[in-house]
Design an enzyme around this catalytic site. Structure first.
Site, PDB file in Angstrom:
ATOM      1  N   GLU A 133       0.848  -1.188   0.000  1.00  0.00           N
ATOM      2  CA  GLU A 133       0.000   0.000   0.000  1.00  0.00           C
ATOM      3  C   GLU A 133       0.884   1.238   0.000  1.00  0.00           C
ATOM      4  O   GLU A 133       2.110   1.140   0.144  1.00  0.00           O
ATOM      5  CB  GLU A 133      -0.954  -0.010   1.202  1.00  0.00           C
ATOM      6  CG  GLU A 133      -0.256   0.010   2.556  1.00  0.00           C
ATOM      7  CD  GLU A 133      -1.201  -0.280   3.724  1.00  0.00           C
ATOM      8  OE1 GLU A 133      -2.204  -0.990   3.523  1.00  0.00           O
ATOM      9  OE2 GLU A 133      -0.922   0.192   4.824  1.00  0.00           O
ATOM     10  N   HIS A 138      -4.061   3.181   8.347  1.00  0.00           N
ATOM     11  CA  HIS A 138      -2.790   2.672   8.878  1.00  0.00           C
ATOM     12  C   HIS A 138      -1.824   3.815   9.124  1.00  0.00           C
ATOM     13  O   HIS A 138      -1.711   4.737   8.310  1.00  0.00           O
ATOM     14  CB  HIS A 138      -2.122   1.727   7.865  1.00  0.00           C
ATOM     15  CG  HIS A 138      -2.770   0.379   7.788  1.00  0.00           C
ATOM     16  ND1 HIS A 138      -2.602  -0.441   6.712  1.00  0.00           N
ATOM     17  CD2 HIS A 138      -3.552  -0.289   8.662  1.00  0.00           C
ATOM     18  CE1 HIS A 138      -3.272  -1.573   6.910  1.00  0.00           C
ATOM     19  NE2 HIS A 138      -3.861  -1.493   8.091  1.00  0.00           N
TER      20      HIS A 138
END
Lengths: 289, 386
Positions: free
Chosen positions: A209, A247
């Site tokens: 990511e 995150h």
């Protein structure tokens, strides 16, 4: 074969008397994992749902012979718990806890240097070897034993990949969630090395990511060292710059950490990168056929 | 979490980091009084917003005499400051920092971040003060010195001296710089910073070093052990919905599209945005309801999505691990009862307790479009939003 965990893994759960710890200890045991006990300071000598509870990891390890620890303690105590497990000689420490301060991880990583221990996480779903051991919080039933290894910075996106593979009749050797924080115990490269050596892993799905440069570093490693087919997906191609996407590690800062850079690096290393998250399973199927 | 320049300077001065004398004001009269109390002939009036590029946007002004301070403060206070970091909508200025003007001999750069690749704190220094360090790194990487800090021993004085020499400092100024850098590092580690940037760090004609500007960001994960830092948070600097989301333990980022997303897990939430785009539409938001969400959090998340008038459809994409699908279903049902959902609702559920979750939804009487997988659900959401 598989990596990290298997039917012989003996697991203790740190924070087993908390609601998440107990729920998942039970789920792991139901899957068939040898969960041999748990640790909660002050509750040693008691029993919770059939799990013996110990005051220290050292006691738990000595008495049960555990080689793996699964951590569910609150973030404020996670560094203490990880280092307690390392000091007790646990070979594999898996920290599920989310929200661990980054500077705590700087210390933990330094502390681990030169020690014979593997840390997975924090802020991760854990490690799963289908049919043998589930050491984490992933839903067990979506997995199928097989030969595809999975490494991912995301929890639920890992389940997505596993589910797509299982729907196509493709099993998994081991699925490893390495966690979404800026500093983590094991990186893509650490896990790629294990999959590369594992005879039963024939191909790998790597799920990255935005944020940091771990995918670019993994790409360089793959280019030099990995001959097995690797398929990747990078989440966050539509994420705006400078915004943390859930995150702690998922943020494009300035010009670094964009999905486009990661995709380019991986493609340059011969990795098939899926344009859509719905195509991870199909792309892997193409890569191995 | 970010703080204002004046807050960063107040904090840093407690650690022996030299900063120009000055104070913050929210009214022009207050600004004038602060200037009067400063032992200086010239002053700087600086808009206090989190975005960079304030000077170019007209938010930093030099007062050549005391009389000008009040006028400049009144011009800057209440202005809508537009910089390359605020976006075209700009940011309302409600505070100014009034400082003594410094006699600047040289502008330098000093920054600290946690380097993800080496897993250490890295200190970056450059003689190219006032420029963005990323730009220097791209065009003249040799002009940046990087010192990595071993966490076992911390930052050592010899490393600070290396930085000082690299910056071209000499004589007693080197010792002043060492004290400055150690102070900045101590503030960084004691307060769990993720970034501390002094740009520019100035050398005066008298051989002193000062933080002319100061930017500090803090690790959100560590705020639990820094209540004093958390108190510095300025809610006016954040999107109100994002702020509300944080209170509920939800990660929400507003975007410009028309498909609202409710997802569990950051990676899946980003992918859900990506797949909407892949199918030719735009997501209205990023929303990660968290790993162990409760029905109440799901309800709040739906309320946030519905508060965005652009939303023409809602895509709920859940893969249950910690989160159980029945929890999601309960949240959706209670939200529908409480707030009413008028836009099409596309739901894709998989994972722990999935059968129970699907059963709850199908028996709820709600008008729900079910997606069999991510692609199917994304396609249906894009179609429904047209």
């Amino acid at each position: 074969m598989s990596i990290l965990v298997n039917k012989d893994s003996k697991v203790i759960v740190q924070g087993i008397t908390g609601s998440a710890g107990l729920f998942h200890a039970t789920q792991c045991r139901e899957y068939g994992t040898q969960v041999v006990g748990g640790v909660t300071p002050g509750k040693g000598g008691t029993d919770v749902d059939g799990f013996p509870v110990f005051d220290t990891v050292e006691d738990a390890r000595r008495i049960t012979g555990a080689n793996t620890s699964l951590i569910f303690v609150p973030a404020a105590f996670a560094m203490d718990s990880m280092i307690e497990a390392i000091d007790a000689g646990v070979e594999l420490v898996i920290c599920i806890t989310e929200g661990v301060p980054t500077l705590d991880m700087v210390k933990v990583k330094k502390y681990m240097e030169g020690k014979d221990v593997t840390l997975i996480g924090p802020n991760c779903p854990g490690v799963m070897t289908p049919g043998e051991a589930k050491v984490g919080i992933m839903p067990g039933y979506i997995h199928t034993p097989g030969n595809v290894g999975i490494i991912s910075r995301s929890g639920t996106l890992t389940y997505e990949a596993v589910w797509q593979l299982s729907e196509l009749g493709i099993g998994q050797s081991t699925s490893v969630g390495i966690g979404g924080d800026p500093i983590i115990g094991s990186t893509f490269i650490d896990v790629l090395k294990l999959f590369n050596k594992d005879k039963d892993t024939e191909a790998v799905i790597l799920i990255g990511e935005i944020g940091g440069s771990a995918e670019e570093e993994a790409a360089a490693y793959i280019k030099e060292n990995v001959d097995k087919p690797v398929v990747a997906f990078i989440a966050g191609s539509t994420a705006p710059k400078g915004k943390r996407m859930g995150h702690a590690g998922a943020i494009i800062s300035g010009s670094s950490g964009s999905a486009a850079d990661k995709v380019a690096a991986l493609e340059d290393a011969g990795v098939r990168v899926c344009p859509s998250p719905a195509e991870m399973g199909e792309t892997l199927k193409e890569a191995i056929s | 979490m970010n703080i204002h320049e004046y807050q960063a300077k107040e904090l840093l001065s407690k650690y022996g980091v030299a900063t120009p004398m000055g104070k913050v004001a929210s009214h022009e009269d207050e600004a004038e009084q602060i200037a009067k109390d400063l032992d200086s002939e010239k002053f700087v009036v600086k808009a206090q917003i989190h975005a960079g590029g304030r000077g170019k946007g007209g938010g930093v002004k030099l007062a050549n005499m005391l009389d000008e301070v009040k006028r400049l403060a009144s011009e800057i206070l209440g202005m809508n400051l537009v910089t390359h970091q605020t976006g075209p909508e700009g940011k309302l200025v409600s505070k100014v920092l009034v400082e003594e003007a410094s006699n600047i001999a040289t502008e330098l750069y000093l920054g600290m971040v946690i380097d993800r690749a080496t897993e250490k704190i890295v200190i970056m220094a450059s003689q190219e003060g006032g420029m963005e360090i990323e730009e220097v790194a791209r065009t003249n990487p040799e002009k940046i010195l990087k010192e990595y800090v071993d966490p076992t021993v911390g930052l050592l004085p010899y490393q600070c001296r290396r930085i000082a020499y690299f910056l071209g400092l000499k004589g007693k100024t080197v010792n002043k710089a060492v004290k400055f850098i150690i102070g900045l590092y101590t503030a960084f580690t004691e307060n769990d910073c993720s970034l501390a940037e002094i740009n520019p760090l100035i050398l005066t004609n008298d051989g002193d070093v000062y933080a002319l500007d100061a930017k500090m960001n803090f690790d959100d994960n560590a705020l639990f052990r820094h209540p004093d830092i958390e108190k510095m948070h300025d809610p006016a600097e954040e999107d109100p919905t994002e702020l509300e989301a944080k209170k509920w333990g939800i990660s929400y980022v507003k975007l410009d599209g028309n498909i609202g997303c409710l997802v569990n897990g950051a990676g899946l939430a980003m992918s859900t945005m990506d797949i909407i785009k892949h199918h030719g539409a735009e997501p209205a938001n990023f929303l990660d309801v968290g790993g162990g969400a409760t029905a109440d959090q799901v309800l709040q998340a739906l309320k946030m999505i519905l508060s965005d008038p652009n939303v023409k459809a809602i895509f709920i994409n859940i893969f249950g691990g910690i989160m159980k699908c029945d929890t999601i279903a309960e949240g959706v049902i209670s939200a529908a009862k409480e707030v009413g959902i008028e836009v099409p609702l596309i739901v894709r559920l998989e994972g722990t307790n999935v059968e129970l979750g699907r059963k709850l939804l199908s028996e709820s009487g709600l008008n729900i479009i079910t997606g069999s997988d991510m692609r199917d659900a994304a396609a249906k959401a894009v179609e429904a939003a047209k």
